[in-house]
Motif scaffolding. Sequence first.
Motif, PDB file in Angstrom:
ATOM      1  N   HIS A   1       2.860  54.860 -23.104  1.00  0.00           N
ATOM      2  CA  HIS A   1       3.934  55.862 -23.068  1.00  0.00           C
ATOM      3  C   HIS A   1       3.563  57.128 -23.822  1.00  0.00           C
ATOM      4  O   HIS A   1       4.157  58.188 -23.585  1.00  0.00           O
ATOM      5  CB  HIS A   1       5.207  55.279 -23.683  1.00  0.00           C
ATOM      6  N   ARG A   2       2.565  57.016 -24.725  1.00  0.00           N
ATOM      7  CA  ARG A   2       2.173  58.187 -25.510  1.00  0.00           C
ATOM      8  C   ARG A   2       1.255  59.130 -24.748  1.00  0.00           C
ATOM      9  O   ARG A   2       0.967  60.239 -25.209  1.00  0.00           O
ATOM     10  CB  ARG A   2       1.494  57.740 -26.810  1.00  0.00           C
ATOM     11  N   LEU A   3       0.780  58.717 -23.587  1.00  0.00           N
ATOM     12  CA  LEU A   3      -0.061  59.593 -22.769  1.00  0.00           C
ATOM     13  C   LEU A   3       0.792  60.722 -22.181  1.00  0.00           C
ATOM     14  O   LEU A   3       2.017  60.608 -22.088  1.00  0.00           O
ATOM     15  CB  LEU A   3      -0.716  58.790 -21.649  1.00  0.00           C
ATOM     16  N   PRO A   4       0.145  61.803 -21.764  1.00  0.00           N
ATOM     17  CA  PRO A   4       0.921  62.869 -21.114  1.00  0.00           C
ATOM     18  C   PRO A   4       1.630  62.350 -19.864  1.00  0.00           C
ATOM     19  O   PRO A   4       1.173  61.410 -19.222  1.00  0.00           O
ATOM     20  CB  PRO A   4      -0.153  63.905 -20.743  1.00  0.00           C
ATOM     21  N   ILE A   5       2.745  62.971 -19.544  1.00  0.00           N
ATOM     22  CA  ILE A   5       3.454  62.639 -18.304  1.00  0.00           C
ATOM     23  C   ILE A   5       2.859  63.481 -17.181  1.00  0.00           C
ATOM     24  O   ILE A   5       2.892  64.716 -17.233  1.00  0.00           O
ATOM     25  CB  ILE A   5       4.963  62.913 -18.441  1.00  0.00           C
ATOM     26  N   TYR A   6       2.280  62.805 -16.199  1.00  0.00           N
ATOM     27  CA  TYR A   6       1.681  63.483 -15.055  1.00  0.00           C
ATOM     28  C   TYR A   6       2.610  63.379 -13.853  1.00  0.00           C
ATOM     29  O   TYR A   6       3.223  62.336 -13.621  1.00  0.00           O
ATOM     30  CB  TYR A   6       0.328  62.859 -14.705  1.00  0.00           C
ATOM     31  N   ASP A   7       2.700  64.460 -13.069  1.00  0.00           N
ATOM     32  CA  ASP A   7       3.440  64.393 -11.820  1.00  0.00           C
ATOM     33  C   ASP A   7       2.510  64.759 -10.673  1.00  0.00           C
ATOM     34  O   ASP A   7       1.302  64.959 -10.860  1.00  0.00           O
ATOM     35  CB  ASP A   7       4.691  65.270 -11.856  1.00  0.00           C
ATOM     36  N   LEU A   8       3.055  64.855  -9.474  1.00  0.00           N
ATOM     37  CA  LEU A   8       2.220  65.124  -8.307  1.00  0.00           C
ATOM     38  C   LEU A   8       1.516  66.468  -8.413  1.00  0.00           C
ATOM     39  O   LEU A   8       0.363  66.613  -7.978  1.00  0.00           O
ATOM     40  CB  LEU A   8       3.072  65.074  -7.034  1.00  0.00           C
ATOM     41  N   ASN A   9       2.195  67.473  -8.962  1.00  0.00           N
ATOM     42  CA  ASN A   9       1.583  68.792  -9.072  1.00  0.00           C
ATOM     43  C   ASN A   9       0.325  68.766  -9.917  1.00  0.00           C
ATOM     44  O   ASN A   9      -0.611  69.538  -9.681  1.00  0.00           O
ATOM     45  CB  ASN A   9       2.578  69.787  -9.655  1.00  0.00           C
ATOM     46  N   ASP A  10       0.277  67.859 -10.916  1.00  0.00           N
ATOM     47  CA  ASP A  10      -0.925  67.741 -11.739  1.00  0.00           C
ATOM     48  C   ASP A  10      -2.119  67.232 -10.935  1.00  0.00           C
ATOM     49  O   ASP A  10      -3.271  67.415 -11.332  1.00  0.00           O
ATOM     50  CB  ASP A  10      -0.667  66.795 -12.914  1.00  0.00           C
ATOM     51  N   LEU A  11      -1.835  66.581  -9.808  1.00  0.00           N
ATOM     52  CA  LEU A  11      -2.887  66.069  -8.933  1.00  0.00           C
ATOM     53  C   LEU A  11      -3.131  66.986  -7.749  1.00  0.00           C
ATOM     54  O   LEU A  11      -3.846  66.628  -6.807  1.00  0.00           O
ATOM     55  CB  LEU A  11      -2.507  64.669  -8.425  1.00  0.00           C
ATOM     56  N   GLY A  12      -2.524  68.178  -7.773  1.00  0.00           N
ATOM     57  CA  GLY A  12      -2.676  69.102  -6.659  1.00  0.00           C
ATOM     58  C   GLY A  12      -1.903  68.687  -5.424  1.00  0.00           C
ATOM     59  O   GLY A  12      -2.210  69.130  -4.311  1.00  0.00           O
ATOM     60  N   LEU A  13      -0.878  67.842  -5.615  1.00  0.00           N
ATOM     61  CA  LEU A  13      -0.085  67.336  -4.491  1.00  0.00           C
ATOM     62  C   LEU A  13       1.312  67.933  -4.544  1.00  0.00           C
ATOM     63  O   LEU A  13       1.795  68.334  -5.595  1.00  0.00           O
ATOM     64  CB  LEU A  13       0.003  65.810  -4.553  1.00  0.00           C
ATOM     65  N   LEU A  14       1.961  67.944  -3.396  1.00  0.00           N
ATOM     66  CA  LEU A  14       3.317  68.438  -3.285  1.00  0.00           C
ATOM     67  C   LEU A  14       4.270  67.302  -2.968  1.00  0.00           C
ATOM     68  O   LEU A  14       3.871  66.275  -2.403  1.00  0.00           O
ATOM     69  CB  LEU A  14       3.415  69.505  -2.190  1.00  0.00           C
ATOM     70  N   GLY A  15       5.550  67.484  -3.326  1.00  0.00           N
ATOM     71  CA  GLY A  15       6.568  66.482  -3.027  1.00  0.00           C
ATOM     72  C   GLY A  15       6.955  66.528  -1.560  1.00  0.00           C
ATOM     73  O   GLY A  15       8.116  66.796  -1.219  1.00  0.00           O
ATOM     74  N   ASP A  16       5.987  66.262  -0.715  1.00  0.00           N
ATOM     75  CA  ASP A  16       6.155  66.363   0.737  1.00  0.00           C
ATOM     76  C   ASP A  16       6.521  64.997   1.294  1.00  0.00           C
ATOM     77  O   ASP A  16       5.779  64.022   1.130  1.00  0.00           O
ATOM     78  CB  ASP A  16       4.848  66.866   1.351  1.00  0.00           C
ATOM     79  N   GLU A  17       7.648  64.899   1.978  1.00  0.00           N
ATOM     80  CA  GLU A  17       8.109  63.613   2.481  1.00  0.00           C
ATOM     81  C   GLU A  17       7.111  62.979   3.450  1.00  0.00           C
ATOM     82  O   GLU A  17       6.957  61.759   3.486  1.00  0.00           O
ATOM     83  CB  GLU A  17       9.461  63.777   3.176  1.00  0.00           C
ATOM     84  N   ALA A  18       6.420  63.801   4.212  1.00  0.00           N
ATOM     85  CA  ALA A  18       5.494  63.256   5.200  1.00  0.00           C
ATOM     86  C   ALA A  18       4.303  62.575   4.547  1.00  0.00           C
ATOM     87  O   ALA A  18       3.649  61.725   5.167  1.00  0.00           O
ATOM     88  CB  ALA A  18       5.011  64.370   6.125  1.00  0.00           C
ATOM     89  N   SER A  19       4.019  62.917   3.297  1.00  0.00           N
ATOM     90  CA  SER A  19       2.838  62.371   2.618  1.00  0.00           C
ATOM     91  C   SER A  19       3.207  61.518   1.419  1.00  0.00           C
ATOM     92  O   SER A  19       2.349  61.209   0.595  1.00  0.00           O
ATOM     93  CB  SER A  19       1.931  63.529   2.152  1.00  0.00           C
ATOM     94  N   ILE A  20       4.453  61.120   1.313  1.00  0.00           N
ATOM     95  CA  ILE A  20       4.911  60.529   0.064  1.00  0.00           C
ATOM     96  C   ILE A  20       4.228  59.197  -0.245  1.00  0.00           C
ATOM     97  O   ILE A  20       3.882  58.910  -1.394  1.00  0.00           O
ATOM     98  CB  ILE A  20       6.449  60.388   0.081  1.00  0.00           C
TER      99      ILE A  20
END
Length: 417
Positions: free
Chosen positions: A254-273
């Motif tokens: 839990h002490r690691l940074p919180i990563y989201d899709l944008n950190d991976l160069g990804l978008l919250g795109d439903e077609a690719s979820i």
Amino acid sequence: MALTGNVDGLFEGVIHGWACRPDRPELRVEVVVRADGEDVVRATADLQRDDLAGHGIGDGRYGFEIPAPPGLAKFRLSVQFAESGEPIPGSFADNLSVARRLELPRAENPLVEELIAEDGLSDRQAGLVRQFARDGFLKFRVTDPAFDELADAAIAGVDWSSSNGIRVQDAWPEVEAVRRLASLPEVMDLLELLYGRPAVPFQTLSFRVGTQQETHSDSLHFSSRPGRFMCGVWIALEPVDERNGPLHYFPGSHRLPIYDLNDLGLLGDEASIEQNYEIYCDMLQAMIRAHGLHKQLALMDRGEGIVWAANLYHGGDPILDRTRTRYSQVTHYYFEGCAYYAPLSSDPFLNRYDRPDRRDVRTGRPIGHWFGTRPVGEADRADEPAILRAPPAARPLAARPLAARPLASRLRRFLGR
């Protein structure tokens, strides 16, 4: 004259607390809210508080709920006894430390030791906070004498035929035992100790067997601003061992940074979820290897539970004995005074937020989105980003609740335990 009381916090634009005179418990005390040294509102502390009465503090009619001045940061407000001008314990602005200004859960605040000292926590309370800060989870045993009855009723009351054979989401509106397990007073008290503000149960998951779900972090599914104000609580309704699909978790993750899709160069795109989620889980496995994290199993007796932080890496171990059940309940909690969104279908850096419509399990009422005293998403806020100003019916697809979207049923498979 001796005055006592407490400012419990600022929740959804309202200052909550209590004040009284122990030597004259029949009197009602006046309190005043000051901003930048000026009086802005006065009120009489005369609301009924059953918790105070239960602790032997007079008749309990010493509570106050005062609307906060709009647009002012919490640390600019001071709550005082009107008669003496002294700050009420817990008041926001008076001698506010850097640790207190950090909008982080108590146990995830890097200055947690300062908060422990400031709040005068007992040795036992401080030990629980430190353990959660170190590990990101905390095991406990339910002591409520009604637990066995509630557990049996929760198992019997859930319509398992409506599920995929694994779990039922949000049975609480139909099954009172599920709702009561989600709002056990001792659990709510524990969460407030760990997070420093009251918890709000917003989702229940009732399990018949283990999910064998791959290792993940809840921070991708449920996130908040201020950050990290979300947690899960899992309670065993029957014994869990290595053979019927226990939870697993990675202490300290839990002490690691919180990563989201944008950190991976990804978008919250439903077609690719689904593809995006696989990439995200692969990233977590790489983090586990890079940081040398070690898996532990949650082996539990009936009536034992575990609280875990939003960013704790966890999942479900394989079911080795397919003839066995693993009845349990998970409740997810937000915390008061925050705004919430779903990172898996949001792109914060593009100002696209999927803000879910959630209800408080205790009351059924909608949970609002707040940043301190400011509501998030009000249509009349001209200074808010456009995606927040738009009325609900006109919002882009990315800002609509998951429940209103065709993909919602596909997302559910990612949210089990």
